[in-house]
Design a protein around this motif. Structure first.
Motif, PDB file in Angstrom:
ATOM      1  N   TYR A 117      32.037  25.598  14.620  1.00 39.24           N
ATOM      2  CA  TYR A 117      31.769  24.168  14.477  1.00 39.24           C
ATOM      3  C   TYR A 117      32.800  23.272  15.159  1.00 39.24           C
ATOM      4  O   TYR A 117      33.998  23.515  15.103  1.00 39.24           O
ATOM      5  N   GLY A 118      32.287  22.184  15.785  1.00 37.94           N
ATOM      6  CA  GLY A 118      33.127  21.098  16.271  1.00 37.94           C
ATOM      7  C   GLY A 118      32.806  19.846  15.454  1.00 37.94           C
ATOM      8  O   GLY A 118      31.772  19.806  14.778  1.00 37.94           O
ATOM      9  N   ALA A 175      37.675  12.172   6.831  1.00 42.49           N
ATOM     10  CA  ALA A 175      36.752  11.801   5.744  1.00 42.49           C
ATOM     11  C   ALA A 175      37.549  11.386   4.504  1.00 42.49           C
ATOM     12  O   ALA A 175      38.502  12.070   4.117  1.00 42.49           O
ATOM     13  N   ARG A 176      37.152  10.262   3.869  1.00 39.67           N
ATOM     14  CA  ARG A 176      37.838   9.800   2.653  1.00 39.67           C
ATOM     15  C   ARG A 176      37.429  10.672   1.471  1.00 39.67           C
ATOM     16  O   ARG A 176      38.244  11.020   0.626  1.00 39.67           O
ATOM     17  N   GLU A 177      36.124  10.954   1.383  1.00 37.65           N
ATOM     18  CA  GLU A 177      35.611  11.835   0.327  1.00 37.65           C
ATOM     19  C   GLU A 177      34.550  12.733   0.946  1.00 37.65           C
ATOM     20  O   GLU A 177      33.889  12.336   1.912  1.00 37.65           O
ATOM     21  N   VAL A 178      34.376  13.933   0.369  1.00 35.76           N
ATOM     22  CA  VAL A 178      33.295  14.817   0.847  1.00 35.76           C
ATOM     23  C   VAL A 178      32.493  15.286  -0.366  1.00 35.76           C
ATOM     24  O   VAL A 178      33.024  15.977  -1.255  1.00 35.76           O
ATOM     25  N   HIS A 179      31.221  14.869  -0.404  1.00 36.37           N
ATOM     26  CA  HIS A 179      30.312  15.257  -1.498  1.00 36.37           C
ATOM     27  C   HIS A 179      29.277  16.212  -0.919  1.00 36.37           C
ATOM     28  O   HIS A 179      28.544  15.838  -0.002  1.00 36.37           O
ATOM     29  N   VAL A 180      29.246  17.424  -1.445  1.00 33.18           N
ATOM     30  CA  VAL A 180      28.338  18.439  -0.902  1.00 33.18           C
ATOM     31  C   VAL A 180      27.028  18.411  -1.682  1.00 33.18           C
ATOM     32  O   VAL A 180      27.032  18.416  -2.917  1.00 33.18           O
ATOM     33  N   GLU A 216      23.884  10.745  10.238  1.00 38.28           N
ATOM     34  CA  GLU A 216      24.575  10.854  11.530  1.00 38.28           C
ATOM     35  C   GLU A 216      24.933  12.294  11.796  1.00 38.28           C
ATOM     36  O   GLU A 216      25.152  13.079  10.871  1.00 38.28           O
ATOM     37  N   GLU A 217      25.012  12.646  13.073  1.00 40.15           N
ATOM     38  CA  GLU A 217      25.501  13.972  13.444  1.00 40.15           C
ATOM     39  C   GLU A 217      27.035  13.919  13.403  1.00 40.15           C
ATOM     40  O   GLU A 217      27.637  13.081  14.079  1.00 40.15           O
ATOM     41  N   GLY A 218      27.634  14.763  12.596  1.00 41.21           N
ATOM     42  CA  GLY A 218      29.098  14.775  12.513  1.00 41.21           C
ATOM     43  C   GLY A 218      29.655  16.149  12.835  1.00 41.21           C
ATOM     44  O   GLY A 218      30.860  16.323  13.011  1.00 41.21           O
ATOM     45  N   ILE A 219      28.760  17.139  12.848  1.00 41.02           N
ATOM     46  CA  ILE A 219      29.206  18.520  13.107  1.00 41.02           C
ATOM     47  C   ILE A 219      28.383  19.060  14.271  1.00 41.02           C
ATOM     48  O   ILE A 219      27.154  18.940  14.285  1.00 41.02           O
ATOM     49  N   VAL A 220      29.073  19.610  15.235  1.00 48.63           N
ATOM     50  CA  VAL A 220      28.391  20.161  16.413  1.00 48.63           C
ATOM     51  C   VAL A 220      28.547  21.673  16.364  1.00 48.63           C
ATOM     52  O   VAL A 220      29.646  22.182  16.163  1.00 48.63           O
ATOM     53  N   MET A 274      31.284  26.822   3.728  1.00 44.82           N
ATOM     54  CA  MET A 274      31.321  25.472   3.154  1.00 44.82           C
ATOM     55  C   MET A 274      32.757  24.995   2.926  1.00 44.82           C
ATOM     56  O   MET A 274      33.095  23.853   3.237  1.00 44.82           O
ATOM     57  N   LYS A 275      33.599  25.866   2.415  1.00 47.15           N
ATOM     58  CA  LYS A 275      34.995  25.479   2.161  1.00 47.15           C
ATOM     59  C   LYS A 275      35.664  25.077   3.479  1.00 47.15           C
ATOM     60  O   LYS A 275      36.363  24.052   3.548  1.00 47.15           O
ATOM     61  N   SER A 276      35.436  25.843   4.501  1.00 43.48           N
ATOM     62  CA  SER A 276      36.061  25.539   5.783  1.00 43.48           C
ATOM     63  C   SER A 276      35.529  24.218   6.344  1.00 43.48           C
ATOM     64  O   SER A 276      36.284  23.407   6.886  1.00 43.48           O
ATOM     65  N   LEU A 277      34.230  23.922   6.164  1.00 45.42           N
ATOM     66  CA  LEU A 277      33.662  22.656   6.656  1.00 45.42           C
ATOM     67  C   LEU A 277      34.241  21.457   5.901  1.00 45.42           C
ATOM     68  O   LEU A 277      34.589  20.436   6.498  1.00 45.42           O
ATOM     69  N   VAL A 278      34.341  21.578   4.583  1.00 49.48           N
ATOM     70  CA  VAL A 278      34.869  20.472   3.771  1.00 49.48           C
ATOM     71  C   VAL A 278      36.292  20.144   4.228  1.00 49.48           C
ATOM     72  O   VAL A 278      36.644  18.973   4.444  1.00 49.48           O
ATOM     73  N   ASN A 279      37.099  21.161   4.407  1.00 45.36           N
ATOM     74  CA  ASN A 279      38.487  20.924   4.821  1.00 45.36           C
ATOM     75  C   ASN A 279      38.586  20.346   6.221  1.00 45.36           C
ATOM     76  O   ASN A 279      39.428  19.492   6.488  1.00 45.36           O
ATOM     77  N   LYS A 280      37.707  20.792   7.101  1.00 45.46           N
ATOM     78  CA  LYS A 280      37.690  20.242   8.465  1.00 45.46           C
ATOM     79  C   LYS A 280      37.294  18.769   8.442  1.00 45.46           C
ATOM     80  O   LYS A 280      37.869  17.946   9.157  1.00 45.46           O
ATOM     81  N   LEU A 281      36.289  18.423   7.610  1.00 43.17           N
ATOM     82  CA  LEU A 281      35.860  17.015   7.529  1.00 43.17           C
ATOM     83  C   LEU A 281      37.019  16.137   7.062  1.00 43.17           C
ATOM     84  O   LEU A 281      37.241  15.046   7.574  1.00 43.17           O
ATOM     85  N   ARG A 282      37.776  16.628   6.090  1.00 41.35           N
ATOM     86  CA  ARG A 282      38.955  15.867   5.625  1.00 41.35           C
ATOM     87  C   ARG A 282      39.976  15.742   6.759  1.00 41.35           C
ATOM     88  O   ARG A 282      40.551  14.676   6.981  1.00 41.35           O
TER      89      ARG A 282
END
Ligand code: SF4
Length: 460
Positions: free
Chosen positions: A333-334, A370-375, A305-309, A358-366
């Motif tokens: 990113y949105g 997001a329950r968990e983020v696996h890169v 799925e597209e989750g980041i714009v 990457m760090k900024s994206l992981v934190n934004k997803l949370r």
């Protein structure tokens, strides 16, 4: 990484060069420039800061349209690898000696440019592009004002990588790749002209679909009538850059006869096999992680799925100057809450270099639920600097070099887990027998030179 272009023929050369550079904009955003030669051999150039649309605009460009009958020209979009940002290194560079003038635009890095400047007694000449241009002019003068002869011997002086376009006051238009073939370059003899571009996709878009890639070590010279093809006298095992497939090149380009898009999908498929993880959704980091995410989703069976714009108007973070890189990664990113909220997300990207984005994206997803983020990373740990065209000054900048383990990397980008592709997986995805993977393996293709020696030689 930079983008280079050339054109000579009956189409309007200035317009054609601007169009080619627009299609290569992803390869550099700090400056853009073009140089044209009139039919009687006068060379005129303009360079400016920023995107093509900002740099090649207004009265300076209008003046170029008034110089008389144009033979052709060359162009450049810049991403700095040495000589600093926003400085006099904007290309094409134009140099003359005793009535012989050349304009040069190149993509790559000359690691031993300080040594070369000493050898050729180039006092006050700084930056690898300037040193390369003056070295070529010196060699051409020694060899009877023959730039093709200069290009034949150039590899015996140079440590690094280059794809290059040159315009001479004869006039002639020349394209060449170093014998390793690190950086891409393609030509098309199309209609009544010769088109040259760093990437095949730029030629396709302009309708010059009958292109062919310039081979490693090949030198192509065009005088407006005939095409002469010759080779450098130095031969080495070829070593095209694997990172062109991972990140640099457009997905619609072909490099060494291999589709960049197909390779990226295969990298994602391999990644799902070597670093599996369970999840509810695969989300790509746009744009260069998208094809790998498709491959990962296909093999893992986890829906994509597209989750980041991505906001395309703020530029590519990796190739932005360090002073504004952090701001760019925040603005760029949105997030699509519906794809992320309450999900176990598998976030797929092409690479992690410094780790900032990457760090900024992981934190934004949370933050978006997001329950968990696996890169999952489609390439291998980026541990070593590049001396052939990427702006990595030293190992200290690289997250994978600083980290003691993969767990350490996960901690530092605040992800639940991190998984990488293997170098074997990357090679399988590309399917070529010989490629450069030194930024992952530390194995540089220059005989006998270690990373320590190269780092000492190359001061940015
Ligand atoms: S070191 Fe990496 S980025 Fe540099 S040429 Fe080799 S593969 Fe490409």
């Amino acid at each position: 990484m930079c983008g280079i272009a050339g054109y000579a023929g009956s189409e309007n050369a200035i317009t054609t060069l601007v169009l080619l550079l627009l299609e290569l904009q992803h390869r550099g955003q700090e400056s853009a420039g073009i140089a044209i030669a009139t039919a009687d051999g006068r060379i005129h150039s303009i360079v400016g800061k920023g995107l093509v649309i900002e740099a090649l605009n207004g009265s300076e460009l209008s003046k170029l349209f008034e110089v008389g009958k144009v033979f052709g020209g060359i162009g450049h979009v810049r991403y700095a690898t040495s000589g600093g940002y926003m400085d006099s290194q904007a290309q094409p560079l134009v140099v003359s000696s005793n009535g012989y003038t050349i304009a040069v635009a190149f993509n790559g890095t000359i690691a031993n440019y300080i040594q070369l400047a000493k050898e050729f007694n180039l006092r006050g000449v700084g930056g690898d592009a300037t040193v390369l241009t003056h070295t070529l002019l010196r060699l051409a003068k020694e060899l009877g004002n023959d730039i093709v002869e200069a290009l034949k011997v150039l590899p015996s002086y140079v440590i690094g990588g280059y794809s290059i376009v040159i315009l001479t006051s004869e006039p002639r238009l020349i394209a060449a790749r170093d014998p390793y073939g690190f950086r891409p370059l393609a030509i098309a003899k199309h209609g009544n002209g010769l088109y040259i571009a760093s990437e095949t996709a730029a030629l396709d878009v302009l309708g010059a679909t009958d292109w062919r890639e310039v081979l490693p070590g090949e030198i192509v010279s065009y005088d407006g009538h005939s095409l002469e093809i010759t080779r450098t006298s130095i031969s080495t095992p070829i070593s095209p850059c694997i990172f062109e497939y991972v990140y640099f090149s457009r997905p619609d380009s072909i490099f060494n006869g291999v589709s960049v898009y197909v390779t990226r999908v295969r990298m994602g498929e391999e990644l799902a096999r070597v670093a599996p993880v369970s999840g509810d959704v695969v989300i790509p980091v746009p744009d260069s992680g998208r094809a790998a995410a498709i491959g990962f989703s296909r093999v893992s069976g986890i829906p994509l799925e597209e989750g980041i714009v991505v906001n395309k108007y703020v530029g590519r973070g990796f190739i932005a100057p360090p002073t504004i890189r952090d701001t760019i990664s925040k603005l760029k990113y949105g997030f699509v809450r519906g794809s992320i909220n309450m999900k176990k997300v598998v976030l797929v990207d092409d690479s992690i270099v410094r780790g900032t984005t990457m760090k900024s994206l992981v934190n934004k997803l949370r933050a978006f639920g997001a329950r968990e983020v696996h890169v999952r990373v489609a390439s291998s740990p980026f541990k070593y600097p590049c001396f052939m065209g990427i702006d990595i000054a030293s190992r200290a900048e690289l997250l994978a070099w600083r980290a003691a383990s993969i767990i350490d990397i996960a901690k530092s980008i605040e992800a639940d887990s991190v998984g990488y592709n293997t170098i074997e997986g990357l090679l399988k995805a590309v399917g070529l027998p010989l490629v450069c993977h030194a930024c992952f393996s530390g194995l540089y293709p220059f005989k006998g030179l270690t990373v320590d020696e190269l780092e000492k030689m190359f001061i940015r």
